[in-house]
Design a protein around this motif. Structure first.
Motif, PDB file in Angstrom:
ATOM      1  N   ALA A  76       0.816  -1.215   0.000  1.00 33.92           N
ATOM      2  CA  ALA A  76       0.000   0.000   0.000  1.00 33.92           C
ATOM      3  C   ALA A  76       0.850   1.264   0.000  1.00 33.92           C
ATOM      4  N   LYS A  77       2.127   1.150   0.307  1.00 33.56           N
ATOM      5  CA  LYS A  77       3.006   2.321   0.276  1.00 33.56           C
ATOM      6  C   LYS A  77       3.060   2.905  -1.132  1.00 33.56           C
ATOM      7  N   GLU A  78       2.976   2.041  -2.157  1.00 31.69           N
ATOM      8  CA  GLU A  78       3.054   2.518  -3.533  1.00 31.69           C
ATOM      9  C   GLU A  78       1.796   2.224  -4.350  1.00 31.69           C
ATOM     10  N   SER A  79       0.990   1.261  -3.944  1.00 28.49           N
ATOM     11  CA  SER A  79      -0.121   0.795  -4.767  1.00 28.49           C
ATOM     12  C   SER A  79      -1.466   1.357  -4.310  1.00 28.49           C
ATOM     13  N   ILE A 119      -6.656   7.753   5.135  1.00 28.94           N
ATOM     14  CA  ILE A 119      -6.084   6.701   4.295  1.00 28.94           C
ATOM     15  C   ILE A 119      -5.873   7.222   2.870  1.00 28.94           C
ATOM     16  N   ARG A 120      -6.822   8.007   2.376  1.00 21.57           N
ATOM     17  CA  ARG A 120      -6.743   8.527   1.003  1.00 21.57           C
ATOM     18  C   ARG A 120      -5.740   9.666   0.861  1.00 21.57           C
ATOM     19  N   LYS A 121      -5.354  10.259   1.964  1.00 24.40           N
ATOM     20  CA  LYS A 121      -4.490  11.435   1.940  1.00 24.40           C
ATOM     21  C   LYS A 121      -3.104  11.087   1.393  1.00 24.40           C
ATOM     22  N   GLU A 122      -2.537  11.982   0.617  1.00 23.56           N
ATOM     23  CA  GLU A 122      -1.182  11.799   0.070  1.00 23.56           C
ATOM     24  C   GLU A 122      -0.158  12.075   1.173  1.00 23.56           C
ATOM     25  N   GLY A 123       1.050  11.606   0.963  1.00 20.58           N
ATOM     26  CA  GLY A 123       2.111  11.816   1.947  1.00 20.58           C
ATOM     27  C   GLY A 123       2.605  10.491   2.478  1.00 20.58           C
ATOM     28  N   ASN A 124       3.114  10.503   3.686  1.00 20.18           N
ATOM     29  CA  ASN A 124       3.640   9.292   4.306  1.00 20.18           C
ATOM     30  C   ASN A 124       2.470   8.369   4.658  1.00 20.18           C
ATOM     31  N   PHE A 125       2.382   7.257   3.933  1.00 22.53           N
ATOM     32  CA  PHE A 125       1.235   6.362   4.089  1.00 22.53           C
ATOM     33  C   PHE A 125       1.176   5.735   5.469  1.00 22.53           C
ATOM     34  N   LEU A 126       2.312   5.307   5.992  1.00 20.93           N
ATOM     35  CA  LEU A 126       2.302   4.631   7.297  1.00 20.93           C
ATOM     36  C   LEU A 126       1.847   5.559   8.420  1.00 20.93           C
ATOM     37  N   GLU A 127       2.257   6.815   8.380  1.00 13.95           N
ATOM     38  CA  GLU A 127       1.783   7.780   9.382  1.00 13.95           C
ATOM     39  C   GLU A 127       0.288   8.009   9.231  1.00 13.95           C
ATOM     40  N   ASN A 128      -0.180   8.131   7.994  1.00 12.16           N
ATOM     41  CA  ASN A 128      -1.615   8.325   7.756  1.00 12.16           C
ATOM     42  C   ASN A 128      -2.416   7.102   8.209  1.00 12.16           C
TER      43      ASN A 128
END
Length: 146
Positions: A76-79, A119-128
């Motif tokens: 999910a970090k990239e996909s 979850i939909r927000k751009e940026g650092n996925f793991l923090e979101n």
């Protein structure tokens, strides 16, 4: 010496029983004794073999589920597809809390709540993802319905 004496005693018991009780009674006593031994074996040993412990199976299923979710989070970090799978998982959590699951599903797709927006927000996925899970945790503690 002991083995020979006990062996002779085991042989002598049916012979003495046959002489005292007669062959017919001895046959029925043998049938009853073998029936008791068979029942003890069937209900004692056989049932333990036939029904394996469910605990091992459940542990394996949990392990598989954790591995699956871990792979989804890594991807999910990239996909965006993996992100949508995690989004659906969060929606399922809210559906579980809800009395009307179909309405909750429709409502969260039309008007996403804070967790889904994170979850939909751009940026650092793991923090979101961590922030979104904290929002879900607060909603569960408050008994929120999404």
């Amino acid at each position: 010496m002991r083995i020979r004496r006990s062996f002779l005693i085991l042989i002598a018991l049916p012979l003495i029983g046959g002489i005292v009780f007669g062959a017919y009674v001895l046959r029925w006593l043998s049938v009853l004794l073998l029936s008791v031994i068979t029942l003890a074996y069937l209900f004692g040993e056989e049932l333990r073999i036939a029904y394996p412990s469910m605990h091992r199976k459940e542990v394996g299923e949990r392990k598989d589920e954790v591995e699956r979710v871990t792979k989804i989070i890594e991807k999910a970090k990239e996909s965006p597809v993996s992100r949508s799978i995690l989004e659906e998982q969060i929606i399922e959590i809210y559906m579980t809390l809800s009395d009307n699951q179909a309405e909750t599903y429709r409502k969260l797709h039309e008007e996403p709540n804070e967790a889904i927006l994170l979850i939909r927000k751009e940026g650092n996925f793991l923090e979101n993802l961590e922030k979104a899970l904290n929002v879900v945790e607060v909603d569960i503690d408050e008994g929120g319905r999404g």
